[in-house]
Design an enzyme around this catalytic site. Structure first.
Site, PDB file in Angstrom:
ATOM      1  N   GLU A  74       0.835  -1.211   0.000  1.00  0.00           N
ATOM      2  CA  GLU A  74       0.000   0.000   0.000  1.00  0.00           C
ATOM      3  C   GLU A  74       0.865   1.254   0.000  1.00  0.00           C
ATOM      4  O   GLU A  74       1.837   1.349   0.757  1.00  0.00           O
ATOM      5  CB  GLU A  74      -0.896  -0.011   1.237  1.00  0.00           C
ATOM      6  CG  GLU A  74      -1.736   1.238   1.428  1.00  0.00           C
ATOM      7  CD  GLU A  74      -2.456   1.266   2.765  1.00  0.00           C
ATOM      8  OE1 GLU A  74      -3.361   2.108   2.916  1.00  0.00           O
ATOM      9  OE2 GLU A  74      -2.125   0.453   3.659  1.00  0.00           O
ATOM     10  N   LYS A 129      -9.867   2.626  -3.155  1.00  0.00           N
ATOM     11  CA  LYS A 129     -10.261   2.036  -1.875  1.00  0.00           C
ATOM     12  C   LYS A 129     -11.719   2.352  -1.560  1.00  0.00           C
ATOM     13  O   LYS A 129     -12.174   3.487  -1.752  1.00  0.00           O
ATOM     14  CB  LYS A 129      -9.345   2.550  -0.757  1.00  0.00           C
ATOM     15  CG  LYS A 129      -9.459   1.767   0.548  1.00  0.00           C
ATOM     16  CD  LYS A 129      -8.371   2.174   1.536  1.00  0.00           C
ATOM     17  CE  LYS A 129      -8.428   1.308   2.788  1.00  0.00           C
ATOM     18  NZ  LYS A 129      -7.404   1.688   3.777  1.00  0.00           N
ATOM     19  N   CYS A 181      -5.352  -2.855   2.746  1.00  0.00           N
ATOM     20  CA  CYS A 181      -5.166  -2.846   4.199  1.00  0.00           C
ATOM     21  C   CYS A 181      -6.439  -3.161   4.982  1.00  0.00           C
ATOM     22  O   CYS A 181      -6.856  -4.301   5.062  1.00  0.00           O
ATOM     23  CB  CYS A 181      -4.554  -1.509   4.617  1.00  0.00           C
ATOM     24  SG  CYS A 181      -3.734  -1.565   6.231  1.00  0.00           S
TER      25      CYS A 181
END
Length: 244
Positions: A74, A129, A181
């Protein structure tokens, strides 16, 4: 009793039998990288050139090792990659030799996204995301309080924006879900037609802490429950493959 609840939950997760008689192997020859970029240095302009060079060194090594795919963590490129055409073009060139998954930021119409970039055969695809970290990537408070906290703590930074749905990439003909994540600990990312998941994380935010262990245990739980193989590339803790 309540103070023991988190420990009890961890012990329960650790006691689950994650072994499987029919392990679903990773379908590609993949380099799942691990980095240890210090969070205090990561976003300093003075460190950017060396961090970018480190990422390209890993890509070149994976090519030399005849890997089909490399996964980098990330925001491993600490910049807005879609505003850096020279880097984009370099990644596109490398993608004729190896498919690349790499984390960076994405800017669009004055909005910022945490994103996964996928390069293959000179083509770039982007997954934004969908689930943000509260008080890390967005402030879950009324607008006037969000602005105050962003000005006070984040030097006037804005909350990230979100995608409407998870992103699936077709990599070498195989559909693979992308998670960044915190998303890898959300069950929705394992539901539906999902056999493989690529997770990229930056766990340097949480050092030292138990967060990487808790993250791994939750991923193992959902991988087992839904029969999903997870390829997890991490900055700040051990990268791994998690089998159902």
């Amino acid at each position: 009793k309540q103070k023991w609840a988190p420990l009890s939950f961890l012990l329960l997760l650790a006691s689950i039998d994650y072994s499987s008689a029919s392990v679903q192997k990773v379908p590609l020859d993949v380099a799942i990288t691990q980095t240890n970029i210090d969070q205090k240095k990561k976003w300093l302009p003075s460190e950017r050139a060396s961090i970018v060079a480190m990422n390209f060194d890993k890509i070149e090594k994976a090519i030399a090792d005849n890997k089909e795919l490399i996964i980098l963590p990330e925001s491993t490129l600490p910049l807005y990659l879609n505003l850096a055409p020279a880097l984009q073009n370099r990644l596109k060139e490398y993608s004729y030799a190896i498919d690349i998954i790499i984390g960076s930021l994405f800017a669009e119409r004055r909005k910022s996204y945490n994103a996964t970039y996928y390069y293959s055969q000179g083509v770039e695809k982007i997954g934004k995301k969908m689930i943000l970290v509260p008080f890390g990537e967005y402030i879950p408070l009324p607008k006037f309080l969000r602005k105050y906290i962003n000005d006070l703590i984040f030097q006037g930074g804005e909350d990230y924006e979100t995608a409407d749905a998870p992103t699936d990439f077709i990599i070498k003909g195989i559909k693979i879900r992308s998670a960044i994540c915190y998303e890898a600990t959300a069950e929705i990312f394992y539901q539906g037609d999902v056999d493989y998941l690529i997770a990229i994380s930056n766990n340097q935010w949480f050092q030292p802490s138990t967060e990487p262990t808790l993250q791994k245990l939750i991923i193992k739980l959902y991988a087992k429950r839904h029969g999903v193989t997870v390829m997890h590339s991490i900055n700040g803790s051990q990268s791994m493959v998690i089998y159902p």
